[in-house]
Design a protein around this motif. Sequence first.
Motif, PDB file in Angstrom:
ATOM      1  N   TYR B  35       0.742  -1.147  -0.053  1.00 46.43           N
ATOM      2  CA  TYR B  35      -0.083   0.030  -0.030  1.00 46.43           C
ATOM      3  C   TYR B  35       0.998   1.420   0.056  1.00 46.43           C
ATOM      4  O   TYR B  35       1.979   1.229   0.468  1.00 46.43           O
ATOM      5  CB  TYR B  35      -0.869  -0.005   1.223  1.00 46.43           C
ATOM      6  CG  TYR B  35      -2.139  -0.938   1.298  1.00 46.43           C
ATOM      7  CD1 TYR B  35      -1.891  -2.252   1.715  1.00 46.43           C
ATOM      8  CD2 TYR B  35      -3.304  -0.423   0.929  1.00 46.43           C
ATOM      9  CE1 TYR B  35      -3.055  -2.913   1.745  1.00 46.43           C
ATOM     10  CE2 TYR B  35      -4.532  -1.312   0.787  1.00 46.43           C
ATOM     11  CZ  TYR B  35      -4.124  -2.435   1.396  1.00 46.43           C
ATOM     12  OH  TYR B  35      -5.275  -3.504   1.279  1.00 46.43           O
ATOM     13  N   GLN B  37       0.341   5.375   1.348  1.00 46.39           N
ATOM     14  CA  GLN B  37      -0.652   6.264   2.020  1.00 46.39           C
ATOM     15  C   GLN B  37       0.041   7.674   1.725  1.00 46.39           C
ATOM     16  O   GLN B  37       1.186   8.146   1.902  1.00 46.39           O
ATOM     17  CB  GLN B  37      -0.391   5.808   3.871  1.00 46.39           C
ATOM     18  CG  GLN B  37      -1.523   6.754   4.400  1.00 46.39           C
ATOM     19  CD  GLN B  37      -1.331   6.116   5.799  1.00 46.39           C
ATOM     20  OE1 GLN B  37      -0.334   5.835   6.187  1.00 46.39           O
ATOM     21  NE2 GLN B  37      -2.771   6.124   6.407  1.00 46.39           N
ATOM     22  N   GLY B  40      -4.488  12.788   2.937  1.00 47.45           N
ATOM     23  CA  GLY B  40      -5.757  13.143   2.140  1.00 47.45           C
ATOM     24  C   GLY B  40      -6.521  12.070   1.509  1.00 47.45           C
ATOM     25  O   GLY B  40      -7.445  12.062   0.804  1.00 47.45           O
ATOM     26  N   MET B  41      -5.452  11.118   1.000  1.00 48.28           N
ATOM     27  CA  MET B  41      -5.676  10.007   0.105  1.00 48.28           C
ATOM     28  C   MET B  41      -6.173   8.678   0.752  1.00 48.28           C
ATOM     29  O   MET B  41      -6.404   7.689   0.287  1.00 48.28           O
ATOM     30  CB  MET B  41      -4.775   9.852  -0.910  1.00 48.28           C
ATOM     31  CG  MET B  41      -4.348  10.851  -1.730  1.00 48.28           C
ATOM     32  SD  MET B  41      -5.973  11.562  -2.769  1.00 48.28           S
ATOM     33  CE  MET B  41      -5.946  10.156  -3.794  1.00 48.28           C
ATOM     34  N   GLY B  42      -5.581   8.457   2.090  1.00 45.02           N
ATOM     35  CA  GLY B  42      -5.720   7.282   2.805  1.00 45.02           C
ATOM     36  C   GLY B  42      -4.776   6.190   2.188  1.00 45.02           C
ATOM     37  O   GLY B  42      -4.042   6.664   1.473  1.00 45.02           O
ATOM     38  N   LEU B  43      -4.958   4.967   2.376  1.00 46.82           N
ATOM     39  CA  LEU B  43      -4.134   3.815   1.949  1.00 46.82           C
ATOM     40  C   LEU B  43      -4.542   3.365   0.752  1.00 46.82           C
ATOM     41  O   LEU B  43      -6.234   2.856   0.545  1.00 46.82           O
ATOM     42  CB  LEU B  43      -4.216   2.707   3.148  1.00 46.82           C
ATOM     43  CG  LEU B  43      -3.388   2.780   4.239  1.00 46.82           C
ATOM     44  CD1 LEU B  43      -3.970   2.008   5.552  1.00 46.82           C
ATOM     45  CD2 LEU B  43      -2.090   2.651   4.045  1.00 46.82           C
ATOM     46  N   LEU B  45      -3.969   0.665  -2.566  1.00 52.78           N
ATOM     47  CA  LEU B  45      -3.354  -0.711  -2.745  1.00 52.78           C
ATOM     48  C   LEU B  45      -2.834  -0.609  -4.002  1.00 52.78           C
ATOM     49  O   LEU B  45      -3.289  -0.211  -5.016  1.00 52.78           O
ATOM     50  CB  LEU B  45      -4.479  -2.152  -2.904  1.00 52.78           C
ATOM     51  CG  LEU B  45      -3.785  -3.183  -3.125  1.00 52.78           C
ATOM     52  CD1 LEU B  45      -3.057  -3.881  -2.097  1.00 52.78           C
ATOM     53  CD2 LEU B  45      -4.885  -4.395  -3.269  1.00 52.78           C
ATOM     54  N   GLY B  58      -3.106  -3.797  -8.120  1.00 54.34           N
ATOM     55  CA  GLY B  58      -4.191  -2.913  -7.079  1.00 54.34           C
ATOM     56  C   GLY B  58      -4.968  -1.996  -7.810  1.00 54.34           C
ATOM     57  O   GLY B  58      -5.217  -1.690  -8.855  1.00 54.34           O
ATOM     58  N   PHE B  90       3.679   0.921   2.942  1.00 46.28           N
ATOM     59  CA  PHE B  90       3.299  -0.135   3.788  1.00 46.28           C
ATOM     60  C   PHE B  90       3.287  -1.390   3.229  1.00 46.28           C
ATOM     61  O   PHE B  90       2.421  -1.510   2.215  1.00 46.28           O
ATOM     62  CB  PHE B  90       2.250  -0.164   4.801  1.00 46.28           C
ATOM     63  CG  PHE B  90       2.239   1.248   5.727  1.00 46.28           C
ATOM     64  CD1 PHE B  90       1.461   2.606   5.231  1.00 46.28           C
ATOM     65  CD2 PHE B  90       2.930   1.139   6.850  1.00 46.28           C
ATOM     66  CE1 PHE B  90       1.664   3.549   6.173  1.00 46.28           C
ATOM     67  CE2 PHE B  90       2.864   2.176   7.746  1.00 46.28           C
ATOM     68  CZ  PHE B  90       2.682   3.247   7.293  1.00 46.28           C
ATOM     69  N   PHE B 104       0.496  -5.223   9.274  1.00 46.28           N
ATOM     70  CA  PHE B 104       1.232  -4.046   8.548  1.00 46.28           C
ATOM     71  C   PHE B 104       2.684  -3.808   9.316  1.00 46.28           C
ATOM     72  O   PHE B 104       2.978  -4.095  10.430  1.00 46.28           O
ATOM     73  CB  PHE B 104       0.751  -2.742   8.750  1.00 46.28           C
ATOM     74  CG  PHE B 104      -0.582  -2.450   7.925  1.00 46.28           C
ATOM     75  CD1 PHE B 104      -1.614  -2.769   8.402  1.00 46.28           C
ATOM     76  CD2 PHE B 104      -0.400  -1.979   6.623  1.00 46.28           C
ATOM     77  CE1 PHE B 104      -2.922  -2.585   7.551  1.00 46.28           C
ATOM     78  CE2 PHE B 104      -1.695  -1.882   5.838  1.00 46.28           C
ATOM     79  CZ  PHE B 104      -2.863  -2.143   6.444  1.00 46.28           C
ATOM     80  N   GLY B 105       3.675  -3.724   8.262  1.00 43.73           N
ATOM     81  CA  GLY B 105       5.067  -3.505   8.529  1.00 43.73           C
ATOM     82  C   GLY B 105       5.213  -1.893   9.035  1.00 43.73           C
ATOM     83  O   GLY B 105       4.207  -1.236   8.993  1.00 43.73           O
ATOM     84  N   SER B 106       6.280  -1.697   9.458  1.00 40.94           N
ATOM     85  CA  SER B 106       6.541  -0.158   9.977  1.00 40.94           C
ATOM     86  C   SER B 106       6.289   0.749   8.796  1.00 40.94           C
ATOM     87  O   SER B 106       6.392   2.039   9.487  1.00 40.94           O
ATOM     88  CB  SER B 106       7.651  -0.115  10.840  1.00 40.94           C
ATOM     89  OG  SER B 106       8.803  -0.546  10.249  1.00 40.94           O
ATOM     90  N   ARG B 109       9.452   5.405   4.449  1.00 40.95           N
ATOM     91  CA  ARG B 109       9.261   6.905   4.078  1.00 40.95           C
ATOM     92  C   ARG B 109      10.008   7.394   2.771  1.00 40.95           C
ATOM     93  O   ARG B 109      11.291   7.397   2.995  1.00 40.95           O
ATOM     94  CB  ARG B 109       9.302   7.747   5.059  1.00 40.95           C
ATOM     95  CG  ARG B 109       8.850   9.325   4.747  1.00 40.95           C
ATOM     96  CD  ARG B 109       8.601  10.209   6.088  1.00 40.95           C
ATOM     97  NE  ARG B 109       7.967   9.619   7.214  1.00 40.95           N
ATOM     98  CZ  ARG B 109       6.704  10.216   7.112  1.00 40.95           C
ATOM     99  NH1 ARG B 109       6.114  10.937   6.292  1.00 40.95           N
ATOM    100  NH2 ARG B 109       5.782   9.445   8.052  1.00 40.95           N
TER     101      ARG B 109
END
Lengths: 111, 113
Positions: B35, B37, B40-43, B45, B58, B90, B104-106, B109
């Motif tokens: 995913y 993130q 304003g767009m969320g997660l 896929l 996805g 993620f 989820f993994g950490s 960035r």
Amino acid sequence: QKEVEQNSGPLSVPEGAIASLNCTYSDRGSQSFFWYRQYSGKSPELIMSIYSNGDKEDGRFTAQLNKASQYVSLLIRDSQPSDSATYLCALVYYGNNRLAFGKGNQVVVIP
Amino acid sequence: NAGVTQTPKFQVLKTGQSMTLQCAQDMNHNSMYWYRQDPGMGLRLIYYSASEGTTDKGEVPNGYNVSRLNKREFSLRLESAAPSQTSVYFCASSEATGPYGYTFGSGTRLTVV
């Protein structure tokens, strides 16, 4: 068309109060629903899952599902400062078995 | 019990550079996901792998490729990074596709300049 809607803006609640979060969805075939908590700078963490209409309680958290009205909600009782986070609603699409996430609602608990 | 491990945690790329994000899980899960993130767009896929040997697109696959190396590992490759790929990535895994929660993994960035 967005599948999972979380429309409320940031929610501020005093410590000890109830925080109420709502989520609506468009896919009538969805059967599985989840709430994730995400602290700032961290990854989402699963806190609740619900599959049947009605309420499901786990500690201070209660998830509520109403498939006829296509909404799922999360109540946080006795809110604590540690509950300050973004809460993500998610559901499994009928037919493709993948999670779709809402954009999330930020909760701020004020001591 | 490590769960889902992602590397690296932070990365800065120049436009046009390539890189691979690594993900490994030790929970014997069959399904794995990538995913992104954005504010304003969320997660959203990017790709997922329902089981070892299979991968599928996805919601936002353009500009990415994936490899399910074995049951434990699922990597995401950016062949030619673009500023629009600046995001938090993620990796997640689940017992199977369907009514299961994801772990989820950490996160990674990534900044593309």
